[in-house]
Design an enzyme around this catalytic site. Sequence first.
Site, PDB file in Angstrom:
ATOM      1  N   ASP A 117      61.086 -44.217 -20.595  1.00 25.76           N
ATOM      2  CA  ASP A 117      59.914 -45.101 -20.485  1.00 25.76           C
ATOM      3  C   ASP A 117      59.863 -46.032 -21.684  1.00 25.76           C
ATOM      4  OD1 ASP A 117      57.377 -45.857 -19.230  1.00 25.76           O
ATOM      5  OD2 ASP A 117      56.438 -44.981 -21.006  1.00 25.76           O
ATOM      6  N   ILE A 161      51.232 -34.377 -27.040  1.00 22.29           N
ATOM      7  CA  ILE A 161      51.908 -34.697 -25.767  1.00 22.29           C
ATOM      8  C   ILE A 161      52.938 -33.615 -25.428  1.00 22.29           C
ATOM      9  CG2 ILE A 161      53.427 -36.359 -24.596  1.00 22.29           C
ATOM     10  CD1 ILE A 161      52.004 -38.574 -26.267  1.00 22.29           C
ATOM     11  N   HIS A 179      57.428 -48.659 -20.377  1.00 21.86           N
ATOM     12  CA  HIS A 179      56.383 -48.183 -21.305  1.00 21.86           C
ATOM     13  C   HIS A 179      55.026 -48.072 -20.598  1.00 21.86           C
ATOM     14  CE1 HIS A 179      55.686 -47.839 -25.885  1.00 21.86           C
ATOM     15  NE2 HIS A 179      54.778 -47.134 -25.246  1.00 21.86           N
ATOM     16  N   GLN A 180      55.033 -47.344 -19.485  1.00 18.72           N
ATOM     17  CA  GLN A 180      53.800 -47.202 -18.708  1.00 18.72           C
ATOM     18  C   GLN A 180      53.243 -45.780 -18.720  1.00 18.72           C
ATOM     19  OE1 GLN A 180      55.731 -47.855 -14.568  1.00 18.72           O
ATOM     20  NE2 GLN A 180      54.201 -46.284 -14.158  1.00 18.72           N
ATOM     21  N   ALA A 181      53.885 -44.901 -19.515  1.00 26.66           N
ATOM     22  CA  ALA A 181      53.470 -43.491 -19.462  1.00 26.66           C
ATOM     23  C   ALA A 181      51.991 -43.317 -19.806  1.00 26.66           C
ATOM     24  CB  ALA A 181      54.337 -42.652 -20.401  1.00 26.66           C
ATOM     25  N   PHE A 182      51.464 -44.194 -20.664  1.00 22.26           N
ATOM     26  CA  PHE A 182      50.056 -44.068 -21.092  1.00 22.26           C
ATOM     27  C   PHE A 182      49.074 -44.557 -20.017  1.00 22.26           C
ATOM     28  CE2 PHE A 182      48.508 -48.403 -21.671  1.00 22.26           C
ATOM     29  CZ  PHE A 182      49.674 -49.117 -21.483  1.00 22.26           C
ATOM     30  N   GLU A 235      62.914 -52.786 -26.634  1.00 18.96           N
ATOM     31  CA  GLU A 235      61.914 -53.121 -25.610  1.00 18.96           C
ATOM     32  C   GLU A 235      61.007 -54.288 -25.982  1.00 18.96           C
ATOM     33  OE1 GLU A 235      59.852 -49.198 -25.490  1.00 18.96           O
ATOM     34  OE2 GLU A 235      58.031 -50.325 -25.985  1.00 18.96           O
ATOM     35  N   THR A 238      59.986 -40.385 -23.368  1.00 22.13           N
ATOM     36  CA  THR A 238      58.743 -41.150 -23.198  1.00 22.13           C
ATOM     37  C   THR A 238      58.081 -41.358 -24.567  1.00 22.13           C
ATOM     38  OG1 THR A 238      57.514 -39.103 -22.785  1.00 22.13           O
ATOM     39  CG2 THR A 238      58.259 -40.323 -20.848  1.00 22.13           C
ATOM     40  N   SER A 239      58.872 -41.219 -25.642  1.00 25.20           N
ATOM     41  CA  SER A 239      58.275 -41.288 -26.975  1.00 25.20           C
ATOM     42  C   SER A 239      58.500 -42.656 -27.630  1.00 25.20           C
ATOM     43  CB  SER A 239      58.825 -40.161 -27.832  1.00 25.20           C
ATOM     44  OG  SER A 239      58.117 -40.095 -29.033  1.00 25.20           O
ATOM     45  N   ARG A 240      59.654 -42.866 -28.221  1.00 27.26           N
ATOM     46  CA  ARG A 240      59.996 -44.165 -28.809  1.00 27.26           C
ATOM     47  C   ARG A 240      61.483 -44.421 -28.579  1.00 27.26           C
ATOM     48  NH1 ARG A 240      55.602 -45.347 -28.509  1.00 27.26           N
ATOM     49  NH2 ARG A 240      54.065 -45.920 -30.091  1.00 27.26           N
TER      50      ARG A 240
HETATM   51  P1  NAD Z   1      51.727 -35.926 -32.339  1.00 27.88           P
HETATM   52  O1  NAD Z   1      51.628 -36.464 -33.712  1.00 27.88           O
HETATM   53  O2  NAD Z   1      50.593 -35.132 -31.777  1.00 27.88           O
HETATM   54  O3  NAD Z   1      53.041 -35.004 -32.193  1.00 27.88           O
HETATM   55  C1  NAD Z   1      54.274 -35.354 -32.747  1.00 27.88           C
HETATM   56  C2  NAD Z   1      54.989 -34.039 -33.068  1.00 27.88           C
HETATM   57  O4  NAD Z   1      56.309 -34.389 -33.517  1.00 27.88           O
HETATM   58  C3  NAD Z   1      54.318 -33.252 -34.190  1.00 27.88           C
HETATM   59  O5  NAD Z   1      54.122 -31.909 -33.785  1.00 27.88           O
HETATM   60  C4  NAD Z   1      55.308 -33.340 -35.340  1.00 27.88           C
HETATM   61  O6  NAD Z   1      55.307 -32.195 -36.167  1.00 27.88           O
HETATM   62  C5  NAD Z   1      56.616 -33.494 -34.574  1.00 27.88           C
HETATM   63  N1  NAD Z   1      57.699 -33.974 -35.403  1.00 27.88           N
HETATM   64  C6  NAD Z   1      57.645 -34.711 -36.532  1.00 27.88           C
HETATM   65  N2  NAD Z   1      58.874 -34.895 -37.027  1.00 27.88           N
HETATM   66  C7  NAD Z   1      59.731 -34.258 -36.187  1.00 27.88           C
HETATM   67  C8  NAD Z   1      61.133 -34.071 -36.185  1.00 27.88           C
HETATM   68  N3  NAD Z   1      61.903 -34.581 -37.153  1.00 27.88           N
HETATM   69  N4  NAD Z   1      61.672 -33.356 -35.174  1.00 27.88           N
HETATM   70  C9  NAD Z   1      60.902 -32.814 -34.206  1.00 27.88           C
HETATM   71  N5  NAD Z   1      59.561 -32.962 -34.167  1.00 27.88           N
HETATM   72  C10 NAD Z   1      58.990 -33.672 -35.145  1.00 27.88           C
HETATM   73  O7  NAD Z   1      52.069 -37.176 -31.404  1.00 27.88           O
HETATM   74  P2  NAD Z   1      51.813 -37.296 -29.827  1.00 27.88           P
HETATM   75  O8  NAD Z   1      50.464 -37.864 -29.594  1.00 27.88           O
HETATM   76  O9  NAD Z   1      52.201 -36.036 -29.152  1.00 27.88           O
HETATM   77  O10 NAD Z   1      52.861 -38.464 -29.484  1.00 27.88           O
HETATM   78  C11 NAD Z   1      54.262 -38.257 -29.510  1.00 27.88           C
HETATM   79  C12 NAD Z   1      54.947 -39.592 -29.398  1.00 27.88           C
HETATM   80  O11 NAD Z   1      54.731 -40.118 -28.073  1.00 27.88           O
HETATM   81  C13 NAD Z   1      54.338 -40.661 -30.328  1.00 27.88           C
HETATM   82  O12 NAD Z   1      54.943 -40.628 -31.584  1.00 27.88           O
HETATM   83  C14 NAD Z   1      54.592 -41.946 -29.587  1.00 27.88           C
HETATM   84  O13 NAD Z   1      55.790 -42.477 -30.117  1.00 27.88           O
HETATM   85  C15 NAD Z   1      54.814 -41.518 -28.136  1.00 27.88           C
HETATM   86  N6  NAD Z   1      53.866 -42.109 -27.188  1.00 27.88           N
HETATM   87  C16 NAD Z   1      54.365 -42.753 -26.098  1.00 27.88           C
HETATM   88  C17 NAD Z   1      53.507 -43.299 -25.154  1.00 27.88           C
HETATM   89  C18 NAD Z   1      54.019 -44.010 -23.919  1.00 27.88           C
HETATM   90  O14 NAD Z   1      53.242 -44.678 -23.233  1.00 27.88           O
HETATM   91  N7  NAD Z   1      55.299 -43.898 -23.592  1.00 27.88           N
HETATM   92  C19 NAD Z   1      52.123 -43.184 -25.339  1.00 27.88           C
HETATM   93  C20 NAD Z   1      51.647 -42.503 -26.463  1.00 27.88           C
HETATM   94  C21 NAD Z   1      52.522 -41.971 -27.385  1.00 27.88           C
END
Ligand code: NAD
Length: 335
Positions: A258, A155, A295-298, A263, A232-234
């Site tokens: 998001d 992402i 939490h609608q980014a997906f 949540e 938009t992560s966690r």
């Molecule tokens: P991914 O596993 O491809 O990428 C995560 C990256 O974070 C990796 O490159 C990893 O090396 C890096 N990382 C690990 N520890 C770290 C640290 N301490 N500091 C900095 N970077 C670090 O995951 P992704 O598919 O790109 O997803 C990223 C996040 O997005 C997921 O973990 C999930 O929580 C979130 N997500 C949100 C939604 C949404 O609808 N809002 C949907 C899907 C995923």
Amino acid sequence: MKIAFFSTKSYDRTHFESEIKESEHSIAFFEDALNLQTAKLVTGCKAVCIFVNNPMDEELIAKIADLGIEVIALRSAGFNHVDLEACKKYGITVYRVPAYSPEAVAEHTVALILTLNRKTHKAYNRVRENNYSLEGLTGFNLHQKTVGVIGTGTIGTAFCRIMNGFGCDILAFDPYENEDVKALGGRYVDFDELVHSSDIISLHCPLIPQTRHMIDKESIEKMKDGVMIINTSRGALIDTSAVINGLKQKKISFLGIDVYEQEDNLFFKDLSNEVIQDDAIARLMTFPNVLITGHQAFLTEEALQEITRTTLQNLSDHEKGKDVKNEVTAEKNIT
Ligand code: NAD
């Protein structure tokens, strides 16, 4: 395989019903989440399919194992809500849907940035009331601004590609450097330099003990005045009370989220007739420069299709005894 499908929304049902016709599976759809009260609904099924808002602790896992469940199919990439040790103990296999559409999340991240910056949500309401005043709608050019990207996995990299198109300078922080990001001109720096030098900070790393509350009082103090923070992560990557203080002190000029630490009690439900008990989100919503989505980014057609296809494929491969690469285990804890 008979699958008990929990937390069903209309968009899930549409996609899974159209795809299931082509497969050997059958699905019983339930609107409720899977919990100790609803667990008996799994009777007669071999698999449960759950979403990201459905915590699975040892007691619940033991109960569904006792009722004959062999597989948990997650229709999400993240799996921090499932006790994988307990799954191992009770002989339950867990599958997920990794990287179903990185662009869906990356593009929503950009939507938050543009809305906060150019205030299109305010303009929309004004113009509908025949208020064509531009007072208070001034934004800034993204061109040549510095964007700090924390986590450059699938992402984060998709997001870097888009921001590169806007002419932004990209700073990145990740324990693993990504050649695609470097090829875009992205420069890997340490965490302190990233937070110190970025006009916009966007979070794309997983929630693990090392990243919990990475945006806290200390890191906010190091940021530029007027910074924009996007998550938009966690939710728990951000210490909500520290961010509220940063907004009150006008250190943070924009916040787009998001995801939210608490949540589980709010998102994916219609609470419009309820009294919200969560004071932190209530406070966040009083700021004019905060934008929250639930939490609608997906949520794109393409992502839903991929989630459906991969979930059913995981279950088919499991039934045929194939080695499923999307299995998650306590040992193979990837994100
Ligand atoms: P991914 O596993 O491809 O990428 C995560 C990256 O974070 C990796 O490159 C990893 O090396 C890096 N990382 C690990 N520890 C770290 C640290 N301490 N500091 C900095 N970077 C670090 O995951 P992704 O598919 O790109 O997803 C990223 C996040 O997005 C997921 O973990 C999930 O929580 C979130 N997500 C949100 C939604 C949404 O609808 N809002 C949907 C899907 C995923």
